[in-house]
Design a protein around this motif. Structure first.
Motif, short mmCIF file in Angstrom:
data_model
loop_
_atom_site.label_atom_id
_atom_site.label_comp_id
_atom_site.label_asym_id
_atom_site.label_seq_id
_atom_site.Cartn_x
_atom_site.Cartn_y
_atom_site.Cartn_z
N VAL A 142 0.85 -1.18 0.00
CA VAL A 142 0.00 0.00 0.00
C VAL A 142 0.89 1.24 0.00
O VAL A 142 1.82 1.34 0.81
N ALA A 143 0.59 2.14 -0.90
CA ALA A 143 1.35 3.39 -0.97
C ALA A 143 0.39 4.55 -0.75
O ALA A 143 -0.64 4.64 -1.43
N LEU A 144 0.68 5.40 0.20
CA LEU A 144 -0.15 6.56 0.51
C LEU A 144 0.64 7.84 0.24
O LEU A 144 1.84 7.91 0.53
N SER A 145 -0.04 8.80 -0.30
CA SER A 145 0.60 10.09 -0.51
C SER A 145 -0.40 11.18 -0.18
O SER A 145 -1.60 11.05 -0.45
N LEU A 146 0.07 12.23 0.44
CA LEU A 146 -0.79 13.34 0.83
C LEU A 146 -1.16 14.18 -0.38
O LEU A 146 -0.30 14.71 -1.06
N LEU A 147 -2.46 14.26 -0.67
CA LEU A 147 -2.92 15.11 -1.75
C LEU A 147 -3.19 16.53 -1.26
O LEU A 147 -2.79 17.50 -1.89
N GLN A 148 -3.88 16.60 -0.13
CA GLN A 148 -4.27 17.92 0.36
C GLN A 148 -4.76 17.79 1.80
O GLN A 148 -5.29 16.76 2.20
N SER A 149 -4.56 18.81 2.57
CA SER A 149 -5.19 18.92 3.88
C SER A 149 -5.98 20.23 3.89
O SER A 149 -5.72 21.14 3.10
N TYR A 150 -6.95 20.30 4.79
CA TYR A 150 -7.83 21.46 4.78
C TYR A 150 -8.25 21.79 6.20
O TYR A 150 -8.63 20.89 6.97
N GLN A 151 -8.18 23.04 6.55
CA GLN A 151 -8.63 23.51 7.86
C GLN A 151 -9.96 24.21 7.67
O GLN A 151 -10.05 25.24 6.98
N THR A 152 -11.01 23.63 8.25
CA THR A 152 -12.34 24.17 8.02
C THR A 152 -12.52 25.57 8.61
O THR A 152 -13.26 26.39 8.07
N ALA A 153 -11.84 25.84 9.73
CA ALA A 153 -11.94 27.15 10.38
C ALA A 153 -10.80 27.25 11.39
O ALA A 153 -10.24 26.24 11.81
N PRO A 154 -10.43 28.47 11.81
CA PRO A 154 -9.37 28.60 12.83
C PRO A 154 -9.75 27.83 14.09
O PRO A 154 -10.84 28.02 14.63
N PRO A 155 -8.90 26.93 14.55
CA PRO A 155 -9.28 26.09 15.69
C PRO A 155 -9.26 26.83 17.03
O PRO A 155 -10.00 26.46 17.95
N PHE A 156 -8.42 27.86 17.16
CA PHE A 156 -8.27 28.52 18.46
C PHE A 156 -8.42 30.04 18.32
O PHE A 156 -8.08 30.63 17.29
N SER A 157 -8.92 30.60 19.38
CA SER A 157 -8.85 32.05 19.58
C SER A 157 -8.04 32.25 20.84
O SER A 157 -8.54 32.05 21.95
N GLY A 158 -6.78 32.61 20.68
CA GLY A 158 -5.88 32.61 21.82
C GLY A 158 -5.66 31.19 22.29
O GLY A 158 -5.23 30.33 21.52
N THR A 159 -6.00 30.90 23.54
CA THR A 159 -5.87 29.53 24.06
C THR A 159 -7.22 28.83 24.13
O THR A 159 -7.31 27.71 24.64
N THR A 160 -8.27 29.47 23.64
CA THR A 160 -9.61 28.89 23.69
C THR A 160 -9.94 28.23 22.36
O THR A 160 -9.87 28.86 21.30
N GLN A 161 -10.31 26.93 22.40
CA GLN A 161 -10.68 26.25 21.17
C GLN A 161 -12.07 26.69 20.75
O GLN A 161 -13.02 26.68 21.54
N ILE A 162 -12.21 27.07 19.49
CA ILE A 162 -13.49 27.58 18.99
C ILE A 162 -14.04 26.76 17.83
O ILE A 162 -15.19 26.96 17.44
N ASN A 163 -13.24 25.85 17.27
CA ASN A 163 -13.71 24.99 16.18
C ASN A 163 -13.06 23.62 16.29
O ASN A 163 -12.01 23.46 16.93
#
Length: 448
Positions: A132-153
């Motif tokens: 099995v051969a895997l290769s990264l095509l793309q990654s995606y961040q749906t929204a900013p995960p943090f506001s400062g130290t507070t997780q928001i997404n």
């Protein structure tokens, strides 16, 4: 002049555990002394009848050793134990020595053992087959995960619809259903972000042929939740009520039933514990005609009088406070659902209870509860790293049995024979009002 009281010398070990490579030749255990006296101090180091390493095959320890600290000595005294390098591929082995019978000194009764791990050097690393051969095509961040130290997404659960080539992501912390286009996997593109907060909290999502089903817990998590249906673009279609805290959602292979595992976890104080259940939504008439009458929630109340018998079978029934123990129906917490290939039977993991429930989709009734037993960690291939206090990962056999406590579950057939595959995560209840997590130790939790 005032005479000063003489402080008794104290002999101590270096640490509770030591790790040595099998090829090292020996392991050294340096013992320390505090408040050395005017006379010599001694302590015996006694091999304990506990361990998986064998004297004469894995290490040499012919007899009890006596370690002597000369009068006034402040330096450490070292016990050296020869380690034997065999050719056997095996898991990490260990032995225990204990400091006993001190003279002109004291030894802590609760910190006098040293567990020595012998890390194997004969187990070959797995050979890469390259099938099995895997290769990264793309990654995606749906929204900013943090506001400062507070997780928001977040992006916890995702479901892919092959018919639309869209990915639906449960953003539980952000309170959204995020929709992405994977038409070109190398260039993932956002389609929409649907605010779910007006319905409750999104726990999971499932999609097939453009119909999106979201498992939603109530604003009060211990109250009944719901399943909210959307079209492929996130346009609201229907909402129906299911049991408390629907945690996982799936669809039968024939597309007729949407099924939720309603975990029914208690509140943090364990003063409110809703019943666990499984809800079955019949879509035979199509989404346009769906009403609450098409929803059946199967409960476990029929088992409330069978608590003792279930425990005898090996099913864990133990929740609630001492003054108000949970009923069986409250204690059972459905975690995950898998459906048979013929869409007639659903299997549900009851993680905290170390059990499996079977649901007849024709009658929509729970037909049986089955204990999942224990894994014997003395057996080859079933070792575990039993401590989080060592720097190394040390897979070893221990004289204990471990509960499987599965989370995810898959059902499939091979040549007409059905199989279930479980992901045995292991888990524990840990609330402010009740916790079963205990660190084992001589003072905190007496085993013998």
């Amino acid at each position: 002049a005032t005479a000063q009281a003489q402080t008794t010398p104290a002999i101590s070990r270096p640490s509770a555990t030591l790790t040595v490579a099998e090829s090292a030749g020996s392991v050294s255990i340096p013992l320390s002394i505090a408040n050395p006296g005017t006379a010599a101090s001694t302590v015996q180091v006694v091999l304990q009848a506990f361990g998986t390493a064998t004297v004469g095959a894995d290490f040499i320890y012919a007899s009890t050793q006596t370690i002597t600290f000369p009068a006034g000595a402040t330096g450490s005294q070292t016990l050296t134990i020869p380690i034997l390098d065999d050719a056997a591929a095996e898991e990490t082995e260990y032995f225990v020595v204990r400091l006993l019978n001190p003279t002109n000194a004291t030894v802590s009764a609760t910190a006098n053992d040293v567990l020595v791990y012998i890390r194997d050097n004969d187990t070959p690393a797995p050979v890469r087959a390259g099938n099995v051969a895997l290769s990264l095509l793309q990654s995606y961040q749906t929204a900013p995960p943090f506001s400062g130290t507070t997780q928001i997404n977040s992006a916890e659960i995702s479901a892919f619809d092959a018919s639309t080539k869209r990915l639906y992501v449960a953003n539980s912390i952000g309170g959204k259903l995020d929709i992405l286009s994977l038409t070109n996997p190398a260039a993932i593109a956002p389609v929409a972000s649907i605010n779910i907060s007006s319905y409750g909290g999104i726990n999971s999502v499932y999609v097939r042929n453009g119909l999106v089903a979201c498992a939603i817990e109530g604003t009060n998590p211990q109250a009944n939740g719901s399943v909210v249906f959307f079209d492929q673009n996130g346009v609201f279609l229907k909402q129906v009520t299911v049991g408390a805290m629907p945690d996982m959602i799936t669809m039968s292979p024939d597309g007729r039933y949407v099924i939720t595992a309603n975990e029914g976890e208690p509140n943090a104080a364990y003063t409110t514990d809703p019943e666990g259940s499984v809800s079955v939504i019949d879509l035979q008439g199509g989404i346009a005609s769906l009403t609450q009458a098409n929803v059946t929630t199967a409960t476990f109340t029929a088992y409330n009088s069978q608590a003792a018998a279930l425990r005898t079978q090996g099913i864990r029934i133990y929740g609630g406070l001492a003054a108000s123990p949970s009923t069986v129906a409250q204690d059972l917490e459905p975690e995950y659902v898998a459906v048979s290939a013929n869409s007639q039977t659903a299997y549900i993991t009851l993680q905290e209870n170390n059990a499996l429930a079977v649901l007849d989709l024709t009658t929509k009734q729970i037909t049986s509860l089955r204990p999942l037993g224990f894994s014997d960690h003395t057996q080859p291939g079933r070792g575990l790293d039993a401590s989080d206090q060592t720097a190394d990962v040390l897979i070893a056999n221990w004289p204990i049995k471990g509960m499987r406590l599965p989370d995810a579950l898959a059902a499939f057939e091979v040549n007409g024979t059905p199989y279930l595959l479980t992901a045995n995560e292991g888990d524990a209840r840990d609330y402010s009002g009740f916790s079963e997590q205990v660190r084992l130790g001589a003072t905190a939790y007496v085993l013998d």
